[in-house]
Structures are given as C-alpha cells and as structure tokens.
Design a protein around this motif. Structure first.
Motif, PDB file in Angstrom:
ATOM      1  N   GLN A 111       0.872  -1.199  -0.067  1.00 52.90           N
ATOM      2  CA  GLN A 111       0.053  -0.012   0.029  1.00 52.90           C
ATOM      3  C   GLN A 111       0.994   1.221  -0.078  1.00 52.90           C
ATOM      4  O   GLN A 111       1.641   1.379  -1.049  1.00 52.90           O
ATOM      5  N   SER A 112       0.521   2.111   0.751  1.00 53.65           N
ATOM      6  CA  SER A 112       1.517   3.363   0.854  1.00 53.65           C
ATOM      7  C   SER A 112       2.842   3.268   1.451  1.00 53.65           C
ATOM      8  O   SER A 112       3.687   4.143   1.801  1.00 53.65           O
ATOM      9  N   ASP A 113       3.326   2.092   2.276  1.00 55.77           N
ATOM     10  CA  ASP A 113       4.457   1.567   2.860  1.00 55.77           C
ATOM     11  C   ASP A 113       5.616   0.878   1.979  1.00 55.77           C
ATOM     12  O   ASP A 113       5.239   0.252   1.010  1.00 55.77           O
ATOM     13  N   VAL A 114       6.664   1.131   2.225  1.00 54.59           N
ATOM     14  CA  VAL A 114       7.908   0.435   1.627  1.00 54.59           C
ATOM     15  C   VAL A 114       8.465  -0.591   2.718  1.00 54.59           C
ATOM     16  O   VAL A 114       8.851  -0.071   3.770  1.00 54.59           O
ATOM     17  N   HIS A 115       8.467  -1.755   2.450  1.00 49.79           N
ATOM     18  CA  HIS A 115       8.975  -2.914   3.220  1.00 49.79           C
ATOM     19  C   HIS A 115      10.492  -3.211   2.673  1.00 49.79           C
ATOM     20  O   HIS A 115      10.494  -3.317   1.535  1.00 49.79           O
ATOM     21  N   ILE A 116      11.403  -3.105   3.680  1.00 46.57           N
ATOM     22  CA  ILE A 116      12.901  -3.699   3.152  1.00 46.57           C
ATOM     23  C   ILE A 116      13.266  -4.813   4.029  1.00 46.57           C
ATOM     24  O   ILE A 116      13.006  -4.982   4.941  1.00 46.57           O
ATOM     25  N   GLY A 117      13.718  -5.842   3.353  1.00 48.72           N
ATOM     26  CA  GLY A 117      14.187  -7.232   4.047  1.00 48.72           C
ATOM     27  C   GLY A 117      15.564  -6.905   4.452  1.00 48.72           C
ATOM     28  O   GLY A 117      16.368  -6.485   3.744  1.00 48.72           O
ATOM     29  N   VAL A 118      15.824  -7.087   5.678  1.00 45.57           N
ATOM     30  CA  VAL A 118      17.248  -6.918   6.407  1.00 45.57           C
ATOM     31  C   VAL A 118      17.655  -7.962   6.881  1.00 45.57           C
ATOM     32  O   VAL A 118      16.993  -9.089   7.140  1.00 45.57           O
ATOM     33  N   PRO A 119      18.982  -8.254   7.112  1.00 45.90           N
ATOM     34  CA  PRO A 119      19.611  -9.384   7.881  1.00 45.90           C
ATOM     35  C   PRO A 119      18.917  -9.459   9.231  1.00 45.90           C
ATOM     36  O   PRO A 119      18.413  -8.668   9.946  1.00 45.90           O
ATOM     37  N   SER A 120      18.913 -10.705   9.813  1.00 44.24           N
ATOM     38  CA  SER A 120      18.426 -11.000  11.195  1.00 44.24           C
ATOM     39  C   SER A 120      18.875 -10.255  12.225  1.00 44.24           C
ATOM     40  O   SER A 120      18.275 -10.122  13.077  1.00 44.24           O
ATOM     41  N   SER A 121      20.386 -10.161  12.020  1.00 42.09           N
ATOM     42  CA  SER A 121      21.053  -9.076  13.147  1.00 42.09           C
ATOM     43  C   SER A 121      21.684  -8.129  12.476  1.00 42.09           C
ATOM     44  O   SER A 121      21.897  -7.762  11.394  1.00 42.09           O
ATOM     45  N   ALA A 122      21.710  -6.917  13.476  1.00 39.02           N
ATOM     46  CA  ALA A 122      22.198  -5.587  13.034  1.00 39.02           C
ATOM     47  C   ALA A 122      23.540  -5.582  12.785  1.00 39.02           C
ATOM     48  O   ALA A 122      24.412  -5.845  13.559  1.00 39.02           O
TER      49      ALA A 122
END
Ligand code: FHN
Length: 714
Positions: A452-463
């Motif tokens: 919808q109006s958001d952007v989802h970014i896949g990131v690694p499990s730990s920072a």
C-alpha cells in the motif's frame, strides 16, 4: 593592586552602522506571523539581508561548509581546570567555579601562577577531533572568568602571564589547519574580572563598581575580538556566550556581529552575539537580532525548523569545564544516536571536551572520540552534507537523513531498533524505489516491496552495527511522504478573522479540506494558500496524491469569540503606569497585595529602564492599557527572573520562576478601549530583564508603546 591598571585603555575601531530592516514572515513557536503591513512585505523581505547587505545566496555560500560539517568539537579549558571542580569541601564546581565557590579575585588570580599544561599537544587534540569525524573545533578563547587562552595585548590576564607562556590558540589554529579542521573561538561577553564589566557578582561585596565604564569594556571586548580575527588566520565561527545580562543589549550585539564580519567577511557568528536567543532552547526569536544560527544547549529541538540553521552544544559528561569527580559520561552509542537525531532534524552537534590542567583530554573522552570516529569512518556520508529527513512525525525505529542524487534522493535510514522480523517498514513513502542496501555493504542489495503506501525492506536477522546501522534507500524524485496534514494559525480563538495554513509536508502531495465538519475526500477543495475564516469553524484536512487519499484526517476547531468589553474610562488618567517597588528575595512571584511596597513611582512603560539592574527586587505595574481596536492580541512577556501579565484580572502570560531572559506568550480577545493591566515581576540576583511586546493576531510583535499606558495620577 588596582586591577584597572592591569588593562590597557583601548581605542575602538569604526563600529558599523545598523541596517534597519523590516521583519519578514517570522515563525513564532510554530505559528506563522506575517508582516503587519503586507504592502511592505516584499520590500521587507528583499531588505532582510543582515547588516552588511548580504543576499540570501551569499549567506548560503558563507554557511555552506558549516551545513556540510554537521559535527564539531567544543573545548572548555582555562584556569578552572586546575581545581578540577574541587573547592573546599565541594567537588561539584567546574568552569563557573569563581562564582559558584565565591572565590575573591585575588584568590582566583593565584591560579595564573599554577597554569602550566606541560602535556598540552595541539596536534594530538586536532588529530583526535579529525579522527572522530569532527570538521570544526570551537575553543574558549575567554570564558566568563576573563582569562584569555591567547596572547592578548589588551590584557595581562592571559596565558602569557602563566608559567606556560605559549599562545595556545596559535598552536591549536596551526594544528587544526594541518588536520583539515576549521578553527573557531568561543568568546564570553560576560566578564567577571574586567573592572569595567557590569553587573558585579552579587556576592562580591567589597568589589566596588565605582568608575566602571561599560563603553570602555565594550571597546576592550572589540579589541580582543579583533585580535582573535586578525592574528590566528581564517576563523570558521565566532561563538559568543554570556550575552544574557541586562547590561548587554541589542545596541551592543549588532555592532559586535558587524565587527566580526568586517574583519573576516566569511566568518559565521552564533546568535548569542545579540539578544535574540530564546533561553536554552536556543533559537532566535526574531529576525531583527543578529546571529547566523540558533544554539540549543544540552538539548535537541523536538523537530527541525525548515530553513533555520541551528547547532546543539552538548557535554560528554555533566560539565563543560573539567571536573575530576564527574564520571557521568554518555555512552558512545548515545552520542552516535544523538548526532544522528540532530542531523535528521537539519542541525549540527557541537560535542564538548573539558581538558585537564595538564593539557590532556580525559581518558573517557579519548575512548569515546575514537569509537565515534570508527562509526563515522563507515557512516559519515549519512551525516555530512545531509538534509533533514521528510518524516515530520518521526520513525518508530530510528531516524532519516537525505541527500539529493541524480534524478532522485538517497535516504539514509538510521536504524536504532533492529527489527526481529527481518523487515524495516518505511511508512507513507510514495516514491518509486530504485535500490536498497546497507551502507556498510553497498554491493549486497536488499529486497524491497511496496505494501500500500508503505515500503518494506528485507534486512539481515541481526544488525550489522549495534549502535546504529544505516540502510540506504534510493528513490526517484524528491521524497513524497504521506502524512496527515498539519493545521497552523496564530491562535485558536479570534475576534474578527483568522488566517489558517495547511501543509502536507511534501510539495507533491495535495491537501484537500472541508470547513463544514464533513470528512475531506479526494474531490474536496484543494488547499492553495492561507484560508481566511471569520466565524467559528472546524477545519478538517487530509493528504491526496495522484487522485488518491493517502493519509488520515487532521481536525482543528477555531472559535470566534466576543472581545472582553472595555472599562468605562476613569477620570483623571495620566500617561504611564503606577509602579510599586518591593524589596525581597524570592524564587517565585510573591503575592504583592500582602506586602508593603518600599516605594512607588510612575513608569513610562513595562521595562526596567536604563542603568544598573537591582537585585532582590519586585515590581508591580498597575494601570490601564488602551487597545486600539476589537481584536485578539498576542502578548510576549520577556523577563529575568519571573513575571506575569494580567489583563482585566485574567492571567494572559505566566513567565514565573528563576530563569535567564525567556519570552512567553499568550493571546486574549479585547474590545477597543481601556482595560486593566497588571504586570508582576521579580529579580532575585544576577541579570535582569523585562519587556512587553504585543501584536494583533498574525502581525509581527512590537514593544508596547508608552502611549498605550495610562493610570490615575496619585
Ligand atoms: O555559562 C556558560 C557555560 O559555562 C557554558 O560555556 C555553556 C556552553 O555553551 N554556555 C553558558 C551556559 O549557557
């Protein structure tokens, strides 16, 4: 010894004349006030060029390096490092020790013979600042105690009078240039030692003010500033401080600003050169005051102010000057996140170090500078030269800074709270996303998708970086953010009419609104500029992009109110107010009706007038204010210490308490004619200030003129 003899008399350079400019549109406390006379608005704006005829483009060029830098080092160093916070039984002093420990001049002077920082190494200091990612260094050339860290020809109370006998600022300015740092000076206007500076400290009973000549002090101040801007090469910033005492006025501030710019036209000068700073919040209350940037102290504004330059100055522990006992150092993580928070709001961070008497940075500071530098080496591009993020309502997981790139924008998403579900959600972003990656791993692209109006970014499990990982999002065009619009106006109550402004935040997003309480839709009226309302109205607004509703509804009701009726004009009124004077020591305003005044006089207006300021004094101004027309009037009451404004017995402004000069405001609807006015005021010790300004709704505020006040002749 007569200390007067220790200061040579100094002539004064030509003090540039004042350029008087009308006030442009001004942001007051989040409300927009337009010039009282819109016909002169354009000429006023065109005329707003500072006092040296500088155009906005020229100022942008002058400020460019500072806006790019974002991060600097503050150094508070001087004689006070020798006691290191300890005096007698107490260990909580620092750079204010001469006052907080009430040390007589002769006693404090003995520190001169002890100042010998044999471990001082200018190159090491400059290198630590540069390695930490800092781009400028501001050091105390003179703090409030009057001691000069440089070889001053107009004072013998300087580093050349110590066993050290080296010009610290000369060595440091050379080292800064070697390491690519801008050299900058902090210079205190307030001077607890110079015989011509007033007021004296209230505890300095035996130190007469006899013969003190503040004009001669101003010449001395100008002479030292001239030395600093003449003998140490190109200077980045003149960082003034100690401007809050009543002896220092706008009539002093503007010429000092002009002197700096005349000596080095490219120098940047903070707003503490003049009288326009709003207390520790630091921003400049009115364009008429000199100064190129606001100076919040030990705090970060809740949100950035578009188009306003500001810098938060903050200590690493709890003191500016060295205090041996103060081990309350902020963690590296907290300071990195503070720098990110400030940059995300478009500001600079000036981070303080208090060196020891031996000339070394405390080990806790050294360790933290190195750790911050490690983070900056990888992430500096997300700070340097960035602009404030577009998310006015903030981000739950961190902060955002931005930089324009070819055909789009690079968004730096600073993630404080790393998501457990492997997904960072960027809320309400309308742009096409081109790519995403972790700044420290640019060759490893991240998956992203629109929900919808958001952007989802896949990131690694730990920072990747526990203190603050930066995820880069490259988007097409300028950021288009879907947030509910803001609704602003000069007040929520009015008498005749009110101007209401709506904003969606992103220029690409439309605001659609209703004035009848109905729910706004994509086909509701489109906002095209200030809306004039002349009846009680509920404004509802929402954001629309490319024909689609993209936000929730913001709602605000503005009430038309009948003005308070004027009083029948009593007979025998004369210009001015009755002013009851009280002696006493308070921390808050007393009930003056229960006290007997020491004296009563007539006052021309609500101010302390000229001359030295009394301490331990209360005042009560009584009489009438003549209001020219039915309207809602905004009053601004500035005081040091506490004050209150009542009109017709209604408290319009409550500025009570112990504080530096602070301005507070209030609005009241009044009918044309005579209204009761009472101003209660007290000053405990130190500086003193009292000023009352007013303006009809939406107009620039001006000092209430003497002819507006009347009272019964007694
Ligand atoms: O009184 C000074 C204080 O010692 C310190 O220099 C800070 C840093 O900006 N400024 C004043 C307090 O507001």
């Amino acid at each position: 010894m007569n200390t007067l003899g220790r200061y040579s008399k100094v002539g004064v350079g030509v003090i540039l004349g004042l350029a008087v400019v009308a006030a442009p549109a001004i942001v007051h406390g989040g409300f927009i006030a337009a010039p009282g006379d819109s016909a002169s608005g354009e000429s006023a704006r065109a005329a707003v060029r500072g006092s040296l005829g500088e155009t906005p483009a020229e100022k942008d060029a002058r400020m460019a390096w500072w806006r790019e830098a974002r991060f600097g080092m503050f150094i508070h160093w001087g004689l006070y490092a020798i006691p290191a916070g300890r005096w007698g039984e107490r260990t909580d002093h620092a750079e204010w020790i001469r006052t907080t420990a009430q040390i007589p001049l002769g006693e404090y002077d003995k520190l001169v013979a002890q100042f010998n920082p044999v471990k001082f190494d200018a190159d090491a200091w400059a290198k630590m600042a540069a390695d930490a990612g800092m781009k400028y260094l501001v050091i105390t050339s003179k703090h409030h105690d009057g001691f000069a860290l440089f070889d001053s020809k107009v004072s013998e109370f300087d580093v050349m009078a110590t066993p050290f006998q080296r010009d610290i600022l000369k060595e440091l300015s050379d080292a800064c240039r070697k390491h690519g740092l801008k050299m900058c000076f902090y210079h205190s206007i307030m001077d607890w030692r110079h015989p011509d500076y007033l007021p004296r400290r209230d505890w300095e009973k035996g130190r007469s003010a006899e013969g003190a000549d503040f004009n001669r002090f101003e010449r001395y101040l100008h002479a030292q500033v001239t030395e600093l801007l003449t003998h140490y090469g190109p200077i980045g910033v003149m960082w003034f401080d100690g401007e809050w005492e009543s002896t220092w006025t706008h009539e002093h501030g503007r010429p000092l600003y002009d002197l700096c710019r005349k000596l080095q036209p490219s120098v940047i000068v903070n707003n503490r050169v003049d009288k326009g700073r709003a207390g520790m919040a630091g921003m400049t209350i009115d364009d008429k005051f000199a100064g190129d940037f606001g100076t919040p102290e030990q705090e970060v504004p809740h949100e950035g102010l578009p188009g306003v330059d500001w810098e938060s100055c903050i200590t690493m522990n709890r003191n500016w000057g060295y205090n041996e006992a103060d081990k309350n150092f902020k963690s590296t993580r907290d300071m990195i996140r503070m720098l990110v928070d400030i940059a995300s709001k478009g500001g600079n961070l000036l981070l303080n170090i208090g060196p020891t008497a031996e000339g070394e940075f405390p080990p806790e500071s050294v360790e933290r500078l190195a750790a911050i530098g490690t983070w900056m080496k990888v992430h500096g591009e997300s700070i340097y030269g960035t602009r404030a993020g577009p998310f006015r309502k903030g981000l739950a997981w961190g902060r955002c800074t931005t930089k324009p790139i070819e055909g789009g924008t690079r968004m730096y998403l600073h993630v404080f709270d790393w998501p457990a579900d492997g997904r960072i959600v960027v809320p309400g972003l309308g742009n096409e996303v081109r790519k995403a990656y972790v700044l420290s791993a640019p060759s490893s692209p991240l998956e992203f998708k629109r929900v919808q109006s958001d952007v989802h970014i896949g990131v690694p499990s730990s920072a990747p970086d526990a203190d603050c990982t930066v995820v880069v999002l490259e988007i097409a065009g300028n950021p288009v953010v879907y947030e509910a619009p803001t609704i602003t106006a000069a007040a929520q109550e009015f008498v005749t009419a009110l101007s209401v402004e709506l904003s969606a935040g992103s220029p690409e997003v439309e605001v659609r609104y209703t004035l009848d309480g109905g729910e706004p839709a994509a086909n509701s009226p489109k906002y095209a500029g200030p809306i004039r309302i002349d009846a009680t109205t509920t404004v509802k607004a929402r954001s629309v992009h490319e024909g689609k509703v993209v936000s929730g509804v913001t709602e605000m009701t503005f009430k038309k109110t009948a003005p308070r009726p004027a009083a029948a004009r009593p007979p025998g009124l004369a210009p001015g107010l009755q002013c009851e004077m009280y002696d006493g020591e308070w921390d808050r305003l007393p009930d003056f009706t229960k006290l007997k005044p020491a004296s009563t006089k007539r006052a021309g207006d609500v101010s302390l007038g000229g001359g030295p300021r009394a301490e331990r004094q209360g005042r009560r101004y009584l009489g009438f204010i003549i209001v020219p027309k039915d309207e809602a009037y905004t009053f601004a009451l500035t005081s040091d210490d506490g004050a209150k404004l009542l009109i017709d017995g209604v408290c319009v402004v409550d500025n009570d308490g112990l504080h530096v000069p602070v301005e507070k405001r209030g609005t009241i609807a009044l009918a044309a004619g005579v209204h009761d006015i009472e101003v209660a005021y007290f000053n405990k010790t130190g500086g003193a200030e009292l000023e009352l300004r007013w303006g009809v709704l939406g107009a620039a505020l001006e000092k209430v003129p003497a002819e507006a006040f009347m009272s019964a002749e007694r």
